[in-house]
Design a protein around this motif. Structure first.
Motif, PDB file in Angstrom:
ATOM      1  N   ARG A  29     -58.383  41.249  18.149  1.00 17.54           N
ATOM      2  CA  ARG A  29     -59.877  40.982  18.056  1.00 17.54           C
ATOM      3  C   ARG A  29     -59.720  41.458  16.642  1.00 17.54           C
ATOM      4  O   ARG A  29     -59.758  42.132  15.667  1.00 17.54           O
ATOM      5  N   ILE A  40     -58.455  44.516  14.190  1.00 16.73           N
ATOM      6  CA  ILE A  40     -59.382  45.975  14.970  1.00 16.73           C
ATOM      7  C   ILE A  40     -58.269  46.117  15.943  1.00 16.73           C
ATOM      8  O   ILE A  40     -57.569  47.268  15.440  1.00 16.73           O
ATOM      9  N   GLN A  41     -58.177  45.271  16.826  1.00 18.17           N
ATOM     10  CA  GLN A  41     -57.325  45.468  17.855  1.00 18.17           C
ATOM     11  C   GLN A  41     -56.727  44.298  18.431  1.00 18.17           C
ATOM     12  O   GLN A  41     -57.073  43.111  18.226  1.00 18.17           O
ATOM     13  N   GLU A  44     -54.143  45.434  24.209  1.00 13.05           N
ATOM     14  CA  GLU A  44     -54.320  46.773  25.209  1.00 13.05           C
ATOM     15  C   GLU A  44     -55.005  47.870  24.415  1.00 13.05           C
ATOM     16  O   GLU A  44     -55.869  48.307  24.959  1.00 13.05           O
ATOM     17  N   GLY A  45     -54.951  47.340  23.126  1.00 17.86           N
ATOM     18  CA  GLY A  45     -56.528  48.196  22.795  1.00 17.86           C
ATOM     19  C   GLY A  45     -55.889  49.560  22.173  1.00 17.86           C
ATOM     20  O   GLY A  45     -54.522  49.982  21.618  1.00 17.86           O
ATOM     21  N   ILE A  46     -56.800  49.816  21.213  1.00 14.51           N
ATOM     22  CA  ILE A  46     -56.848  51.515  20.551  1.00 14.51           C
ATOM     23  C   ILE A  46     -55.613  52.249  21.153  1.00 14.51           C
ATOM     24  O   ILE A  46     -54.784  52.750  20.191  1.00 14.51           O
ATOM     25  N   LEU A  47     -56.503  52.570  22.268  1.00 15.97           N
ATOM     26  CA  LEU A  47     -55.571  54.219  22.710  1.00 15.97           C
ATOM     27  C   LEU A  47     -53.943  53.664  22.960  1.00 15.97           C
ATOM     28  O   LEU A  47     -52.762  54.863  22.316  1.00 15.97           O
ATOM     29  N   ALA A  48     -54.285  52.265  23.912  1.00 14.50           N
ATOM     30  CA  ALA A  48     -52.687  52.296  24.139  1.00 14.50           C
ATOM     31  C   ALA A  48     -51.417  51.720  22.683  1.00 14.50           C
ATOM     32  O   ALA A  48     -50.389  51.718  22.197  1.00 14.50           O
TER      33      ALA A  48
ATOM     34  N   GLY B  32     -63.941  49.399  24.102  1.00 11.43           N
ATOM     35  CA  GLY B  32     -62.298  49.311  24.367  1.00 11.43           C
ATOM     36  C   GLY B  32     -62.717  51.192  24.839  1.00 11.43           C
ATOM     37  O   GLY B  32     -63.252  51.333  25.675  1.00 11.43           O
ATOM     38  N   ASP B  33     -61.549  51.543  24.555  1.00  9.41           N
ATOM     39  CA  ASP B  33     -60.950  51.962  24.931  1.00  9.41           C
ATOM     40  C   ASP B  33     -62.605  53.383  25.362  1.00  9.41           C
ATOM     41  O   ASP B  33     -62.266  54.262  24.336  1.00  9.41           O
ATOM     42  N   VAL B  58     -62.595  55.755  21.047  1.00  4.54           N
ATOM     43  CA  VAL B  58     -62.357  55.567  20.012  1.00  4.54           C
ATOM     44  C   VAL B  58     -62.313  55.384  18.354  1.00  4.54           C
ATOM     45  O   VAL B  58     -62.621  56.504  17.713  1.00  4.54           O
TER      46      VAL B  58
END
Lengths: 384, 124
Positions: A29, A40-41, A44-48, B32-33, B58
């Motif tokens: 993204r 930006i990510q 899987e996303g920022i947390l992962a 997102g998360d 986040v």
């Protein structure tokens, strides 16, 4: 995170790093950051991505950052030229070593923060490599050029890309392509070959983890990135996780935690001003910095941990128990490894002791919080 | 079971005499998360379009607006300990609050499932 980007840059002028196509193909993204269209990510996303970096190895494209070389007749001459602009001891920097410092304005305010590397190779004596923030690079380089003596020149390196490989398995992954690189210590650097491609590698980063930054020609960076991504422990990580990782590591983000209104002493960066420079001065704003080192400052950058689950973002007002304003949050969010909210900001020095109870005013409600030690998550640098 | 959607990606699903309000699966995927959800107190009343909750990822905090006017009769307390439920099941267990509709006619101004799907598609 986008605040530091140049508002004058419109969509049609947005720049791309040499890995732009790889980011798109990897499901990134994208968003504008410091004039560049950056990932930006990923899926899987920022947390992962954040947790993967702390558990294995994350690969970051930081090619938007500014790279350049100062070239002078010998190390002492080049180092003194840079020392006229920065409070770090550069003359004393050993071959193959790296230092963190700041460009200061005449009042001791921070124009930018940067990494300075002295090449290990004696043939490159008199050269220093600089890495500066993307959003500041044009101003930084103009500032440097305007202040150099005639026998030292700045060579900008826009043809070089920059990768960061960060995490406990970074050394293992890089060693497969760069034999022997695992033996250099934190804040050291080497010119080396990555699968036969020449690059400058330093053992440093912006996550608090062990790791490396790899400077390589832009036309070769995709080969390096793809080779690293074939290693099972390596995944692409976006700027979102880069921000949460550096916040947990207690590291400053220029334009947020430090800027022209803050001095390195207020910003708790005095560790980056070595003894000789503290005594001798000779850098912009030295009067103020020396006075602050002797007498202290009215405010100070601190870590803050909210007691509940609710994050407090940049700009949140910090008050004492009675509700009187004592400071402001400059970076705040959620720490995936910490497992809860965290922030940094400036408070009146009287309230800066570890454990001091404070309140964070989020949408009109006062959240209880405490001044906390940084880093929030312990650094795991390789000291050799 | 009637579900209606807003352009801000909230849903309201009619169950008995209350509307169950949350954010759509598209919204959670964009955010997102989710790490925290700030919910209003039960008994509070909102006009349609007023800020009713805040969802924090986040990265950032986002406002959630009341899709219909009315009084909050329940909130999803499970989100406090498990905010990621919003990511896992936005339309089901990740609901935010239940609102007693003050004016059921407001539903007519919202999108049905097909219209919302077309709206999301138009966002690219």
């Amino acid at each position: 995170m986008t605040d530091t980007s140049n508002p004058a840059v419109t969509a049609s002028q947005v720049l791309r790093t040499p890995l732009h196509a790889l980011h798109l193909a990897s499901g990134a993204r994208m968003a504008p950051f410091a004039g560049y269209d950056m990932p930006i990510q990923y899926a899987e996303g920022i947390l992962a991505e954040h947790l993967h970096t702390r558990a294995a190895a994350g690969l970051f494209d930081v090619s938007h950052m500014g790279q350049g070389f100062l070239i002078g007749p010998d190390h002492a001459t080049t180092a003194r030229a840079l020392e006229a602009l920065c409070p770090a001891d550069i003359v004393d920097l050993a071959p193959g070593r790296q230092r963190y410092t700041q460009f200061l304005d005449e009042t001791g305010g921070i124009l930018d923060d940067l990494m300075v590397t002295r090449p290990a190779d004696p043939d490159e004596d008199g050269a220093l490599m600089l890495v500066v923030n993307a959003a500041c690079k044009e101003q930084d380089f103009a500032h440097v050029e305007a202040h150099l003596p005639l026998n030292v020149r700045l060579i900008r390196a826009p043809h070089r890309a920059l990768l960061a490989l960060q995490g406990p398995k970074a050394a293992e992954a890089l060693e497969k392509h760069c034999q022997g690189i695992g033996s250099i210590a934190f804040m050291s650097a080497a010119s080396t070959l990555f699968d036969g491609i020449s690059c400058h590698v330093s053992r440093s980063g912006y996550t608090g983890e062990d790791g490396f930054e790899i400077s390589v020609r832009a036309d070769k960076v995709e080969r390096v990135a793809r080779a690293l991504l074939r290693e099972p422990e390596v995944k692409l990580i976006g700027l979102g996780a880069r921000d949460s990782l550096r916040l947990e590591a207690g590291l400053c983000l220029y334009g947020h935690d430090i800027d022209r209104t803050t001095s390195p002493v207020e910003a708790a960066l005095t560790w980056s001003i070595q003894k000789r420079r503290r005594q001798e001065g000779g850098f912009p704003g030295a009067d103020r910095i020396q006075r602050e080192l002797a007498d202290g400052t009215a405010r100070r950058r601190v870590g803050i941990v909210p007691e509940g689950r609710q994050p407090a973002r940049e700009g949140t007002e910090i008050t004492d128990a009675s509700g009187a304003k004592i400071g402001v949050v400059t970076s705040g969010g959620f720490g995936p490894s910490l497992g809860g909210p965290l922030a940094m900001g400036y408070v009146d020095t009287a309230h800066s002791a570890l454990g001091t109870p404070v309140q964070l005013v989020v949408r009109g409600k006062a959240l209880p919080a405490k001044i906390a030690a940084m880093p929030f998550v312990p650094h795991s640098y390789f000291r050799g | 079971m009637t579900t209606r959607y807003t352009k801000d990606h909230e849903y309201v699903r009619l169950e008995d005499d209350a509307g169950v309000v949350g954010i759509t699966d598209y919204a959670q995927s964009q955010l997102g998360d989710v790490v925290f959800v700030e919910l209003p107190d039960v008994g509070k009343s909102f006009k349609q379009g007023e800020q009713a909750a805040v969802v924090e990822s986040v990265k950032a905090a986002s406002e959630v607006y009341a899709p219909v006017s009315g009084e909050v009769v329940a909130v999803n307390g499970d989100l406090e300990g498990a905010p990621a439920t919003v990511n896992e099941d936005a339309a089901g267990k990740g609901w935010f609050l239940k609102i007693r509709l003050a004016n059921a006619g407001e539903l007519d101004g919202l999108m049905d499932e097909a219209a919302y799907a077309a709206f999301v598609k138009s966002l690219g």
